[in-house]
Design an enzyme around this catalytic site. Structure first.
Site, PDB file in Angstrom:
ATOM      1  N   HIS A  17       0.842  -1.209   0.000  1.00 19.60           N
ATOM      2  CA  HIS A  17       0.000   0.000   0.000  1.00 19.60           C
ATOM      3  C   HIS A  17       0.874   1.254   0.000  1.00 19.60           C
ATOM      4  CE1 HIS A  17      -2.988  -2.695   2.343  1.00 19.60           C
ATOM      5  NE2 HIS A  17      -3.535  -2.479   1.158  1.00 19.60           N
ATOM      6  N   LYS A  41     -15.868  -8.231   5.631  1.00 23.05           N
ATOM      7  CA  LYS A  41     -15.090  -9.070   6.528  1.00 23.05           C
ATOM      8  C   LYS A  41     -14.886  -8.364   7.873  1.00 23.05           C
ATOM      9  CE  LYS A  41     -12.198  -7.513   2.862  1.00 23.05           C
ATOM     10  NZ  LYS A  41     -11.051  -7.392   2.072  1.00 23.05           N
ATOM     11  N   ARG A  90      -2.019  -6.308  -8.165  1.00 22.48           N
ATOM     12  CA  ARG A  90      -0.878  -7.194  -7.939  1.00 22.48           C
ATOM     13  C   ARG A  90      -0.909  -8.258  -9.028  1.00 22.48           C
ATOM     14  NH1 ARG A  90      -2.744  -7.999  -1.876  1.00 22.48           N
ATOM     15  NH2 ARG A  90      -4.577  -8.238  -3.145  1.00 22.48           N
ATOM     16  N   SER A 128      -2.877  -7.832   2.944  1.00 25.56           N
ATOM     17  CA  SER A 128      -3.192  -7.675   4.370  1.00 25.56           C
ATOM     18  C   SER A 128      -3.671  -9.000   4.941  1.00 25.56           C
ATOM     19  CB  SER A 128      -4.280  -6.621   4.560  1.00 25.56           C
ATOM     20  OG  SER A 128      -3.854  -5.382   4.083  1.00 25.56           O
TER      21      SER A 128
HETATM   22  O1  PNS Z   1      -8.758  -3.131   0.331  1.00 25.83           O
HETATM   23  P1  PNS Z   1     -10.011  -3.686  -0.255  1.00 25.83           P
HETATM   24  O2  PNS Z   1     -10.741  -4.535   0.760  1.00 25.83           O
HETATM   25  O3  PNS Z   1      -9.774  -4.417  -1.533  1.00 25.83           O
HETATM   26  O4  PNS Z   1     -10.948  -2.421  -0.594  1.00 25.83           O
HETATM   27  C1  PNS Z   1     -12.235  -2.592  -1.128  1.00 25.83           C
HETATM   28  C2  PNS Z   1     -12.992  -1.235  -1.112  1.00 25.83           C
HETATM   29  C3  PNS Z   1     -13.043  -0.694   0.294  1.00 25.83           C
HETATM   30  C4  PNS Z   1     -12.306  -0.270  -2.022  1.00 25.83           C
HETATM   31  C5  PNS Z   1     -14.445  -1.506  -1.651  1.00 25.83           C
HETATM   32  O5  PNS Z   1     -15.035  -2.533  -0.915  1.00 25.83           O
HETATM   33  C6  PNS Z   1     -15.310  -0.247  -1.576  1.00 25.83           C
HETATM   34  O6  PNS Z   1     -15.202   0.615  -2.408  1.00 25.83           O
HETATM   35  N1  PNS Z   1     -16.190  -0.166  -0.546  1.00 25.83           N
HETATM   36  C7  PNS Z   1     -17.067   0.954  -0.331  1.00 25.83           C
HETATM   37  C8  PNS Z   1     -18.515   0.611  -0.678  1.00 25.83           C
HETATM   38  C9  PNS Z   1     -18.739   0.676  -2.168  1.00 25.83           C
HETATM   39  O7  PNS Z   1     -18.633   1.697  -2.795  1.00 25.83           O
HETATM   40  N2  PNS Z   1     -19.090  -0.496  -2.733  1.00 25.83           N
HETATM   41  C10 PNS Z   1     -19.307  -0.642  -4.155  1.00 25.83           C
HETATM   42  C11 PNS Z   1     -18.011  -0.990  -4.868  1.00 25.83           C
HETATM   43  S1  PNS Z   1     -18.321  -1.329  -6.551  1.00 25.83           S
END
Ligand code: PNS
Length: 159
Positions: A17, A41, A90, A128
């Site tokens: 990150h 999660k 990645r 993570s």
């Molecule tokens: O680090 P991660 O878990 O891959 O991040 C995922 C994240 C937080 C970017 C994604 O779950 C997100 O954007 N969540 C906010 C809610 C949202 O907008 N959901 C629709 C995504 S298409």
């Protein structure tokens, strides 16, 4: 001025990150590192703990803001006048999920550009989730996460 939101769970932040933060700053004027609160999660660290670990790792930089957000990412980005969402890629395994999210986000908000940067090869295997797992069994995650995160993981799993 280009404002980019770099969203994620950051549970916890890794060198992968931080590599993206560093490189994102070469392209964008302002980077908002946005810690998602509503993740499916159950998190190991609270949003505040995750934010504090990122802050400690990046230090004071007026071009980096660290925040938490709830709700839709695109709504948050719009509220903050960001024109870009930055995400790291990645391995190929990330692609499917990122592809779906990108198209869903574009459908929700057409004005946003979603930009992907490949994580440097040193960190392309770091996640993570793996860091949490290794740390939970007492494995050494030095070199994969900043020292403050390593200490916090050790404490959390000793509790
Ligand atoms: O680090 P991660 O878990 O891959 O991040 C995922 C994240 C937080 C970017 C994604 O779950 C997100 O954007 N969540 C906010 C809610 C949202 O907008 N959901 C629709 C995504 S298409």
């Amino acid at each position: 001025m280009t404002i980019a939101v770099y969203p994620g769970s950051f549970d916890p932040v890794t060198f992968g990150h931080l590599n993206l933060v560093e490189r994102g700053l070469r392209i964008f004027d302002q980077l908002i590192v946005a810690v998602a609160i509503n993740i499916k999660k159950p998190p190991l660290f609270t949003p505040e703990e995750r934010m504090a670990m990122i802050r400690e790792a990046v230090g004071d930089n007026p071009r980096i803001e660290i925040v938490t957000f709830t709700g839709l990412l695109v709504d948050y980005a719009q509220k903050r006048n960001a024109s870009v969402i930055l995400r790291g890629l990645r391995a190929v395994s990330d692609f499917e999920f990122e592809f779906q999210m990108t198209h869903m986000n574009r459908r929700l908000q057409t004005g946003l550009e979603i930009v992907f940067m490949m994580t440097d090869e040193e960190y392309f295997f770091v996640s993570s989730q793996l860091v949490r797992e290794v740390a939970s069994f007492g494995g050494d995650v030095g070199g994969l996460v900043p020292e403050n995160v390593r200490q916090n993981l050790r404490k959390r799993f000793a509790e």
